[in-house]
Motif scaffolding. Sequence first.
Motif, short mmCIF file in Angstrom:
data_model
loop_
_atom_site.label_atom_id
_atom_site.label_comp_id
_atom_site.label_asym_id
_atom_site.label_seq_id
_atom_site.Cartn_x
_atom_site.Cartn_y
_atom_site.Cartn_z
N UNK A 88 0.83 -1.21 0.00
CA UNK A 88 0.00 0.00 0.00
C UNK A 88 0.86 1.27 0.00
N UNK A 89 0.50 2.20 -0.85
CA UNK A 89 1.29 3.42 -1.06
C UNK A 89 1.74 4.05 0.26
N UNK A 90 3.06 4.15 0.50
CA UNK A 90 3.55 4.77 1.73
C UNK A 90 3.55 6.30 1.59
N UNK A 91 2.43 6.91 1.90
CA UNK A 91 2.28 8.34 1.64
C UNK A 91 3.30 9.19 2.39
N UNK A 92 3.81 8.71 3.51
CA UNK A 92 4.83 9.46 4.24
C UNK A 92 6.16 9.49 3.48
N UNK A 93 6.30 8.65 2.47
CA UNK A 93 7.54 8.59 1.68
C UNK A 93 7.24 8.84 0.20
N UNK A 94 6.30 9.73 -0.03
CA UNK A 94 5.86 9.99 -1.39
C UNK A 94 6.96 10.58 -2.26
N UNK A 95 7.85 11.38 -1.67
CA UNK A 95 8.93 11.96 -2.47
C UNK A 95 9.86 10.89 -3.01
N UNK A 96 10.10 9.84 -2.22
CA UNK A 96 10.92 8.74 -2.71
C UNK A 96 10.24 8.03 -3.87
N UNK A 117 -4.93 8.18 -3.13
CA UNK A 117 -5.08 8.80 -4.44
C UNK A 117 -4.97 10.32 -4.35
N UNK A 118 -5.58 10.89 -3.31
CA UNK A 118 -5.48 12.33 -3.12
C UNK A 118 -4.03 12.76 -2.93
N UNK A 119 -3.25 11.96 -2.23
CA UNK A 119 -1.84 12.28 -2.03
C UNK A 119 -1.09 12.32 -3.36
N UNK A 120 -1.39 11.38 -4.24
CA UNK A 120 -0.74 11.37 -5.55
C UNK A 120 -1.11 12.62 -6.34
N UNK A 121 -2.36 13.01 -6.28
CA UNK A 121 -2.79 14.19 -7.03
C UNK A 121 -2.19 15.47 -6.48
N UNK A 122 -1.87 15.46 -5.18
CA UNK A 122 -1.22 16.63 -4.59
C UNK A 122 0.27 16.68 -4.91
N UNK A 123 0.79 15.59 -5.49
CA UNK A 123 2.21 15.54 -5.86
C UNK A 123 2.34 15.08 -7.32
N UNK A 124 1.92 15.92 -8.26
CA UNK A 124 2.01 15.50 -9.67
C UNK A 124 3.46 15.35 -10.11
#
Length: 376
Positions: A88-96, A117-124
């Motif tokens: 499952x997407x580790x949103x705390x490590x989205x930059x990695x 999904x919202x986290x991905x959209x906030x980091x295009x």
Amino acid sequence: MWLGAHLDTLPTPALTIDRTTARRNAERMREHCRTLGVRLRPHVKTHKTLEGGLLATGGTRRGIAVSTLAEARFFADGGFDDILLAYPLPTARLEECAGLAQRLEAFHVLLDRPEALASLRQRPLAHGKRWLVWLKLDCGNGRAGVRPMDPAALELARAIANDAPEEVTLVGVYAHCGNTYGCSGADAIQAIARTTTNAVLGFVAALRQAGVPCPHASIGSTPSCSHPIPEMSQLTELHPGNYIFYDLQQTQLGSCQPQDVAIRVLTRVIGHYAHRGQLLVDCGWTALSLHGAGAGRGPQGCAAIDGHPELRLVGLTQEHGLLEHADGRMDFGKFPVGSVLALIPYHACATAAMHPVYYVHEEGQVVALWHPVRGW
């Protein structure tokens, strides 16, 4: 310094891999997928090595699944691409994750929550790249994922596909039939594989009926993929992992035969205790893991002694193991101090995680050293 060495000269405890057996296991799984007409996306979490990845992909370095970002970076550094983070997407490590998505031709992520999904959209992503997303389904395994019969699952898939197509793409749906690990025998394994496959295919059909494009459908687990069913030909991918080594657990489940197990842990006898009828060996739980000891099995559930069914592993502490004869009559002369025994571990993934190097051999002679990635 150990290349060319015979196994009985290695420092113990030592994890060894029979390369011929591992290669045969890898080829058999590729053949299963060729026969079905589906793609194999081997999971590399068992061995965590570039060499194992090369065997599993047939040398292509394309299309693997990983469990950690450390694995993703390691394999990317080793020239692998088309990597799916099957977690499952580790949103705390989205930059990695973003760094890998920008760097690789294809870095896929897995999610089962609208918030992810919202986290991905906030980091295009930059330069016209899109997040490649798989929806994780729970078809009875009871770990991660959305249930395919839940209306929210279809809505989440629709949102992934349609809410921001210039930023996010729905690549497919992914299910792990880990509930096959509660089976005994091929028939029971195939029954769960059939239930999982039908659930995934039914969900994909519902998506398409709702106008939601879903190009790929993937299921996996070593038991299910070792006994493939015809219905799997309607999928696009399979993603087993343990099969390259197999282990004692897989033989007990019926996934493989004893001769298919490529992994061993070598250990030396370091003491005789006649008053207890026990051998002391230099393999403790730090070289084996305690997986397999549950359900009242105790230490003997953690490993079998290769070639010596009369011996039982009855004790494990950090760096020590204790062996007894099944009938209590230990022949100490048969196992002198310094002699080497081979343990067949219950769970190859857990045991491999204990070792910094694997001694890969052919006919008892070391031909390669594999160094796995560690960490998360």
